[in-house]
Design a protein around this motif. Structure first.
Motif, PDB file in Angstrom:
ATOM      1  N   ASN A  82       0.818  -1.215   0.000  1.00 43.41           N
ATOM      2  CA  ASN A  82       0.000   0.000   0.000  1.00 43.41           C
ATOM      3  C   ASN A  82       0.855   1.270   0.000  1.00 43.41           C
ATOM      4  N   ARG A  83       2.173   1.124  -0.168  1.00 43.95           N
ATOM      5  CA  ARG A  83       3.052   2.302  -0.230  1.00 43.95           C
ATOM      6  C   ARG A  83       3.984   2.260  -1.435  1.00 43.95           C
ATOM      7  N   ASP A 101       0.110   1.449   8.357  1.00 43.15           N
ATOM      8  CA  ASP A 101      -0.797   2.539   8.704  1.00 43.15           C
ATOM      9  C   ASP A 101      -0.024   3.825   8.972  1.00 43.15           C
ATOM     10  N   LYS A 117     -12.026  14.519  -4.181  1.00 41.75           N
ATOM     11  CA  LYS A 117     -11.009  13.467  -4.170  1.00 41.75           C
ATOM     12  C   LYS A 117     -11.037  12.731  -2.837  1.00 41.75           C
ATOM     13  N   ALA A 118     -10.778  11.445  -2.894  1.00 36.16           N
ATOM     14  CA  ALA A 118     -10.636  10.672  -1.666  1.00 36.16           C
ATOM     15  C   ALA A 118      -9.317  11.042  -1.004  1.00 36.16           C
ATOM     16  N   LYS A 119      -9.366  11.278   0.283  1.00 40.36           N
ATOM     17  CA  LYS A 119      -8.160  11.714   0.998  1.00 40.36           C
ATOM     18  C   LYS A 119      -7.320  10.492   1.357  1.00 40.36           C
ATOM     19  N   LEU A 120      -6.664   9.932   0.330  1.00 40.14           N
ATOM     20  CA  LEU A 120      -5.829   8.767   0.514  1.00 40.14           C
ATOM     21  C   LEU A 120      -4.385   9.200   0.739  1.00 40.14           C
ATOM     22  N   TRP A 121      -3.549   8.235   1.140  1.00 43.01           N
ATOM     23  CA  TRP A 121      -2.131   8.533   1.319  1.00 43.01           C
ATOM     24  C   TRP A 121      -1.539   8.935  -0.027  1.00 43.01           C
ATOM     25  N   THR A 164      -2.472  11.497  -1.912  1.00 44.61           N
ATOM     26  CA  THR A 164      -3.372  12.258  -2.771  1.00 44.61           C
ATOM     27  C   THR A 164      -3.010  13.746  -2.737  1.00 44.61           C
TER      28      THR A 164
END
Length: 350
Positions: free
Chosen positions: A115-116, A133, A309-313, A315
């Motif tokens: 996820n990174r 996380d 926009k989705a506040k994802l890592w 973004t």
């Protein structure tokens, strides 16, 4: 289970750039050194970044010159041809860095978790961090230390400064000085020159001084001159007049830094100098000053919401004029806090 149950003989750190990210990585590398003082550490980095880390204690620095392209990679591989590391910590998820890692020998090549990671780093590594996380970039780097068996809690930095650099800083930075480092890596992330000038006027009205810092590039020189021309007060102009270690020294010697998302903001953190960070494009919880989130001025949340926009890592908000949403009053309020905090605490240089 950690990757190592005892200290490995050798580690290679791969983090080429940029200055802010290298500042984050330094704290992690030095935590590894503190835990495993006999482990030999080699750091592969960029030419500019080498100015910052070349004299860090007990680290072999190997410089990659990206301007040389594949020849630059071969130069790195040649220097490391006789070394097989116990682990390579691949701390830069960029295709260029991954290509460079291909020719570095290591039993384990550790990359980011799924996820990174990005740009195919997963294909160049054989060990991967677990799903994380961790949000701030520094905390993501700290996951590498924890993964190999090194505890990491509070970041610490030891960046040596020569007596010459210290004397230079003392000669150009008077007491009670706030440094404005106005330029980010992209012009759209800079604040407005006239507003920087208004803040300079405000700082001087409080009995303090203002100095500008930055690189010798034409764009930064021009931005600095715009600020000086718009201000009503004298400003010390050090843009293009310092090398990287002198920049660290003047930031250490100052009482605060005002900057957008840029290297000098993170250099300030390494020197325990308060940072007023200006953010509109990126999430300051991810890329902001690590210990000065309370001094951040951010309109990022507003723009992300407006852009649906989705506040994802990772973004980012898009737009060429987002920094205009940061007001003079909002920055002045942080200046007041910084000055008040300075009066309440012992001078960090005294």
């Amino acid at each position: 289970m950690p990757l190592f149950n005892s200290a490995p003989k050798s580690l290679c750190i791969l983090r080429l750039s940029a200055i802010g990210d290298v500042c984050h990585a330094i704290s992690v590398v030095q935590a590894i050194q503190a835990h495993w003082p006999k482990t030999e550490i080699t750091w592969v980095c960029g030419k500019i970044e080498a100015q910052l880390i070349s004299d860090l204690p007990n680290i072999r620095v190997v410089v990659f010159d990206k301007k040389l392209g594949f020849k630059g990679m071969r130069n790195v591989w040649k220097q490391l041809s006789s070394t097989r590391f116990d682990a390579l910590l691949h701390m830069q998820a960029a295709l260029r860095a991954s290509a460079l890692s291909f020719g570095i020998k290591a039993k384990y090549k550790v990359g980011f978790g799924k996820n990174r990671t990005k740009e195919g780093q997963w294909l160049f590594t054989n060990k991967h961090l677990p799903k994380s996380d961790s949000f701030h970039v520094l905390d993501n780097f700290a996951d590498f230390a924890r993964f190999i068996g090194v505890p990491f809690n509070i970041p610490k930095w030891n960046i040596p400064l020569s007596e010459e650099d210290q004397n230079f800083a003392a000669s150009v930075i008077p007491d009670k000085t706030i440094i404005i480092s106005p330029a980010a890596s992209k012009d759209e992330r800079n604040w407005i020159p006239e507003r920087y000038a208004k803040i300079a006027d405000y700082v001087v009205s409080k009995g303090w001084n203002v100095a500008l810092c930055g690189s010798p590039s034409e764009r930064e020189q021009h931005l600095g001159q715009q600020i000086i021309d718009s201000a009503k007060v004298p400003i010390i102009n050090l843009i293009g007049k310092t090398n990287l270690k002198q920049l660290v020294a003047i930031i250490q010697h100052s009482q605060g830094v005002l900057a957008p998302d840029s290297g000098p903001a993170h250099i300030a953190t390494t020197q325990s100098t308060p940072v007023i960070g200006l953010y509109a494009h990126s999430n300051p919880l991810r890329t902001g000053p690590y210990v000065d989130q309370d001094l951040v001025v951010s309109t990022y949340e507003i723009h992300i919401k407006n852009q649906n926009k989705a506040k994802l890592w990772g973004t980012r908000a898009k737009g060429s004029d987002l920094m205009r949403s940061i007001t003079i009053d909002s920055v002045s309020e942080k200046i007041d806090i910084l000055i008040k905090n300075n009066k309440l605490s012992d001078n960090k240089h005294g």
